[in-house]
Design an enzyme around this catalytic site. Structure first.
Site, short mmCIF file in Angstrom:
data_model
loop_
_atom_site.label_atom_id
_atom_site.label_comp_id
_atom_site.label_asym_id
_atom_site.label_seq_id
_atom_site.Cartn_x
_atom_site.Cartn_y
_atom_site.Cartn_z
N HIS A 64 5.81 -26.25 1.57
CA HIS A 64 4.89 -27.64 1.68
C HIS A 64 4.54 -27.95 2.99
O HIS A 64 5.71 -27.66 3.64
CB HIS A 64 5.50 -28.38 0.99
CG HIS A 64 5.43 -28.43 -0.50
ND1 HIS A 64 5.14 -29.21 -1.44
CD2 HIS A 64 5.01 -27.24 -0.62
CE1 HIS A 64 5.51 -29.31 -3.04
NE2 HIS A 64 4.85 -27.22 -2.69
N GLU A 66 5.12 -30.91 4.10
CA GLU A 66 6.52 -32.15 4.87
C GLU A 66 8.32 -30.65 5.15
O GLU A 66 8.48 -31.19 5.75
CB GLU A 66 6.72 -32.91 3.23
CG GLU A 66 5.74 -33.23 3.19
CD GLU A 66 4.74 -32.84 1.68
OE1 GLU A 66 4.33 -31.96 2.12
OE2 GLU A 66 4.71 -33.58 0.58
N CYS A 94 5.61 -34.91 -3.08
CA CYS A 94 6.79 -34.32 -5.18
C CYS A 94 7.96 -34.67 -4.43
O CYS A 94 8.38 -34.58 -3.95
CB CYS A 94 6.04 -32.21 -4.81
SG CYS A 94 7.25 -32.15 -3.77
N CYS A 97 9.95 -32.22 -1.99
CA CYS A 97 9.59 -33.13 -0.66
C CYS A 97 10.04 -33.94 -0.26
O CYS A 97 10.97 -34.78 0.16
CB CYS A 97 7.97 -33.18 -0.11
SG CYS A 97 8.49 -31.50 0.55
#
Length: 163
Positions: A64, A66, A94, A97
């Protein structure tokens, strides 16, 4: 929606940093990744790392934006502790993260579009401000939300039409 911050709370520096994250999100869309971008800014205002989703290209469920920005920042500063830093991300983080930002000891997370199906920085819950954890991260949501949401909407509309 839970977690949205009034627009007047955001500074010019916040808008500029989210602009960098939006650039990363556009890059993600261009290469077939879900358009999410992130930028990590140190306490002194300097951009330390920037990234976009790379789950498809990297065949990595943890890639991801992040997570990649946190990894890049930790490598750049030579420490996993990113005290005083702010992460700007185009989509509400999410659970994975959000937890990573707590573990990195960030000062703040600023997100763009809410994620009512997976967001854990205000929508489904808030790991960043959970009193049971040993660190808390300030959170502000809704910065340039319309731009971030529009990128996601265009990306998924294109997928649905096969374009």
């Amino acid at each position: 929606m839970a977690g949205l911050t009034p627009s007047w709370v955001f500074s010019e520096a916040d808008h500029a940093a989210m602009g960098v994250a939006l650039e990363e999100a556009r890059t993600a869309a261009e290469v077939g990744e879900v358009p999410v971008g992130a930028v990590l800014v140190a306490a002194d205002g300097q951009v330390v790392a920037r990234a976009h989703n790379q789950r498809e290209s990297g065949h990595d469920p943890t890639a991801h934006a992040e997570i990649l920005a946190l990894r890049g920042a930790a490598a750049a500063v030579g420490s996993w502790r990113l005290d005083g830093s702010t992460l700007y991300v185009t989509l509400e983080p999410c659970a994975m993260c959000a937890a990573a930002t707590v573990l990195a000891r960030l000062a703040c997370v600023v997100w763009g579009a809410p994620d009512p199906k997976a967001g854990f920085a205000g929508s489904l819950g808030n790991l960043l401000d959970d009193p049971r954890l040993n660190h808390r991260v300030a959170v502000r949501g809704g910065l340039r939300a319309e731009e971030a949401a529009a990128l996601l909407e265009r990306f998924f509309a294109k997928l649905r039409t096969g374009g």
